[in-house]
Design a protein around this motif. Sequence first.
Motif, PDB file in Angstrom:
ATOM      1  N   LEU A   1       0.809  -1.221   0.000  1.00  0.00           N
ATOM      2  CA  LEU A   1       0.000   0.000   0.000  1.00  0.00           C
ATOM      3  C   LEU A   1       0.842   1.270   0.000  1.00  0.00           C
ATOM      4  O   LEU A   1       0.391   2.310  -0.484  1.00  0.00           O
ATOM      5  CB  LEU A   1      -0.953   0.002   1.190  1.00  0.00           C
ATOM      6  CG  LEU A   1      -2.020  -1.090   1.157  1.00  0.00           C
ATOM      7  CD1 LEU A   1      -2.839  -1.059   2.431  1.00  0.00           C
ATOM      8  CD2 LEU A   1      -2.899  -0.961  -0.076  1.00  0.00           C
ATOM      9  N   ALA A   2       2.056   1.214   0.531  1.00  0.00           N
ATOM     10  CA  ALA A   2       2.926   2.386   0.560  1.00  0.00           C
ATOM     11  C   ALA A   2       3.624   2.599  -0.787  1.00  0.00           C
ATOM     12  O   ALA A   2       4.261   3.631  -0.983  1.00  0.00           O
ATOM     13  CB  ALA A   2       3.961   2.254   1.672  1.00  0.00           C
ATOM     14  N   ASN A   3       3.492   1.672  -1.693  1.00  0.00           N
ATOM     15  CA  ASN A   3       4.073   1.798  -3.027  1.00  0.00           C
ATOM     16  C   ASN A   3       3.304   2.856  -3.818  1.00  0.00           C
ATOM     17  O   ASN A   3       2.076   2.851  -3.828  1.00  0.00           O
ATOM     18  CB  ASN A   3       4.010   0.433  -3.727  1.00  0.00           C
ATOM     19  CG  ASN A   3       4.482   0.497  -5.147  1.00  0.00           C
ATOM     20  OD1 ASN A   3       3.729   0.913  -6.035  1.00  0.00           O
ATOM     21  ND2 ASN A   3       5.705   0.100  -5.380  1.00  0.00           N
ATOM     22  N   LYS A   4       4.025   3.753  -4.490  1.00  0.00           N
ATOM     23  CA  LYS A   4       3.341   4.851  -5.190  1.00  0.00           C
ATOM     24  C   LYS A   4       2.368   4.356  -6.241  1.00  0.00           C
ATOM     25  O   LYS A   4       1.277   4.910  -6.395  1.00  0.00           O
ATOM     26  CB  LYS A   4       4.340   5.830  -5.802  1.00  0.00           C
ATOM     27  CG  LYS A   4       5.085   5.312  -7.011  1.00  0.00           C
ATOM     28  CD  LYS A   4       5.994   6.381  -7.582  1.00  0.00           C
ATOM     29  CE  LYS A   4       6.843   5.812  -8.697  1.00  0.00           C
ATOM     30  NZ  LYS A   4       7.815   6.777  -9.183  1.00  0.00           N
ATOM     31  N   TRP A   5       2.741   3.289  -6.977  1.00  0.00           N
ATOM     32  CA  TRP A   5       1.847   2.827  -8.044  1.00  0.00           C
ATOM     33  C   TRP A   5       0.589   2.185  -7.467  1.00  0.00           C
ATOM     34  O   TRP A   5      -0.494   2.321  -8.036  1.00  0.00           O
ATOM     35  CB  TRP A   5       2.580   1.897  -8.999  1.00  0.00           C
ATOM     36  CG  TRP A   5       3.693   2.582  -9.726  1.00  0.00           C
ATOM     37  CD1 TRP A   5       5.016   2.241  -9.716  1.00  0.00           C
ATOM     38  CD2 TRP A   5       3.610   3.740 -10.565  1.00  0.00           C
ATOM     39  NE1 TRP A   5       5.740   3.122 -10.484  1.00  0.00           N
ATOM     40  CE2 TRP A   5       4.897   4.054 -11.026  1.00  0.00           C
ATOM     41  CE3 TRP A   5       2.561   4.569 -10.971  1.00  0.00           C
ATOM     42  CZ2 TRP A   5       5.174   5.127 -11.858  1.00  0.00           C
ATOM     43  CZ3 TRP A   5       2.834   5.643 -11.803  1.00  0.00           C
ATOM     44  CH2 TRP A   5       4.123   5.924 -12.238  1.00  0.00           C
ATOM     45  N   SER A   6       0.699   1.523  -6.347  1.00  0.00           N
ATOM     46  CA  SER A   6      -0.480   0.954  -5.690  1.00  0.00           C
ATOM     47  C   SER A   6      -1.412   2.060  -5.221  1.00  0.00           C
ATOM     48  O   SER A   6      -2.620   2.013  -5.457  1.00  0.00           O
ATOM     49  CB  SER A   6      -0.078   0.094  -4.486  1.00  0.00           C
ATOM     50  OG  SER A   6       0.635  -1.035  -4.887  1.00  0.00           O
TER      51      SER A   6
ATOM     52  N   LEU B   1      -2.287   6.837 -14.904  1.00  0.00           N
ATOM     53  CA  LEU B   1      -1.068   6.769 -14.089  1.00  0.00           C
ATOM     54  C   LEU B   1       0.130   7.083 -14.970  1.00  0.00           C
ATOM     55  O   LEU B   1       0.932   6.222 -15.297  1.00  0.00           O
ATOM     56  CB  LEU B   1      -0.907   5.371 -13.467  1.00  0.00           C
ATOM     57  CG  LEU B   1      -1.688   5.084 -12.193  1.00  0.00           C
ATOM     58  CD1 LEU B   1      -3.171   5.177 -12.405  1.00  0.00           C
ATOM     59  CD2 LEU B   1      -1.336   3.720 -11.674  1.00  0.00           C
ATOM     60  N   GLU B   2       0.233   8.316 -15.360  1.00  0.00           N
ATOM     61  CA  GLU B   2       1.296   8.738 -16.276  1.00  0.00           C
ATOM     62  C   GLU B   2       2.660   8.272 -15.793  1.00  0.00           C
ATOM     63  O   GLU B   2       3.008   8.459 -14.629  1.00  0.00           O
ATOM     64  CB  GLU B   2       1.292  10.261 -16.421  1.00  0.00           C
ATOM     65  CG  GLU B   2       0.059  10.801 -17.098  1.00  0.00           C
ATOM     66  CD  GLU B   2       0.090  12.311 -17.214  1.00  0.00           C
ATOM     67  OE1 GLU B   2       1.160  12.929 -17.043  1.00  0.00           O
ATOM     68  OE2 GLU B   2      -0.986  12.885 -17.477  1.00  0.00           O
ATOM     69  N   GLY B   3       3.407   7.650 -16.690  1.00  0.00           N
ATOM     70  CA  GLY B   3       4.766   7.243 -16.382  1.00  0.00           C
ATOM     71  C   GLY B   3       4.919   5.797 -15.938  1.00  0.00           C
ATOM     72  O   GLY B   3       6.037   5.312 -15.823  1.00  0.00           O
ATOM     73  N   VAL B   4       3.832   5.084 -15.701  1.00  0.00           N
ATOM     74  CA  VAL B   4       3.934   3.692 -15.285  1.00  0.00           C
ATOM     75  C   VAL B   4       4.108   2.814 -16.528  1.00  0.00           C
ATOM     76  O   VAL B   4       3.440   3.027 -17.539  1.00  0.00           O
ATOM     77  CB  VAL B   4       2.718   3.233 -14.456  1.00  0.00           C
ATOM     78  CG1 VAL B   4       1.439   3.160 -15.283  1.00  0.00           C
ATOM     79  CG2 VAL B   4       2.990   1.897 -13.779  1.00  0.00           C
ATOM     80  N   SER B   5       5.021   1.862 -16.445  1.00  0.00           N
ATOM     81  CA  SER B   5       5.217   0.939 -17.560  1.00  0.00           C
ATOM     82  C   SER B   5       4.151  -0.157 -17.501  1.00  0.00           C
ATOM     83  O   SER B   5       3.612  -0.447 -16.423  1.00  0.00           O
ATOM     84  CB  SER B   5       6.607   0.307 -17.494  1.00  0.00           C
ATOM     85  OG  SER B   5       6.680  -0.614 -16.430  1.00  0.00           O
ATOM     86  N   PRO B   6       3.848  -0.777 -18.637  1.00  0.00           N
ATOM     87  CA  PRO B   6       2.877  -1.879 -18.616  1.00  0.00           C
ATOM     88  C   PRO B   6       3.291  -3.007 -17.658  1.00  0.00           C
ATOM     89  O   PRO B   6       2.444  -3.574 -16.962  1.00  0.00           O
ATOM     90  CB  PRO B   6       2.859  -2.370 -20.064  1.00  0.00           C
ATOM     91  CG  PRO B   6       3.328  -1.216 -20.871  1.00  0.00           C
ATOM     92  CD  PRO B   6       4.295  -0.469 -19.988  1.00  0.00           C
ATOM     93  N   LYS B   7       4.583  -3.302 -17.602  1.00  0.00           N
ATOM     94  CA  LYS B   7       5.075  -4.366 -16.733  1.00  0.00           C
ATOM     95  C   LYS B   7       4.832  -4.042 -15.258  1.00  0.00           C
ATOM     96  O   LYS B   7       4.364  -4.891 -14.496  1.00  0.00           O
ATOM     97  CB  LYS B   7       6.565  -4.588 -16.988  1.00  0.00           C
ATOM     98  CG  LYS B   7       7.182  -5.679 -16.152  1.00  0.00           C
ATOM     99  CD  LYS B   7       8.653  -5.861 -16.480  1.00  0.00           C
ATOM    100  CE  LYS B   7       9.279  -6.911 -15.586  1.00  0.00           C
ATOM    101  NZ  LYS B   7      10.683  -7.140 -15.892  1.00  0.00           N
TER     102      LYS B   7
END
Length: 119
Positions: free
Chosen positions: A29-34, A55-61
């Motif tokens: 939960l502390a992960n920015k992408w989560s 979520l600009e900047g997140v890779s598909p992986k």
Amino acid sequence: MATVCATELHDHHDVYAAQCPCREVLDLLANKWSALAIGALEEGPRRFGALQRRLEGVSPKVLTSTLRRLEEKGFVDRTIYPAVPLHVEYALTDLGRSVAGPLAQLRLWVEDHIDEITY
């Protein structure tokens, strides 16, 4: 003295204990992408592409990995609709909605205080 953390269905948990399962959830939960994915899903179910654009900047992986971990822990549901091409939607579960509020407060706090933070 080492702190013991319960492993049964909730006798006592201590996130500061090295072996406490709470740490794995806190890490997720502390992960920015989560935190950002949960925030984006507050608006309702979304397809993968819509989430990636939000979520600009997140890779598909990374997004795939994040969504899988959120699904495994019960924060997100993944629904597959039989169509050509395959239609997959992600939505918050009740558990996901229950953590969405606190994460929204954290995101707002960061936006409100970013100018005060030295980096």
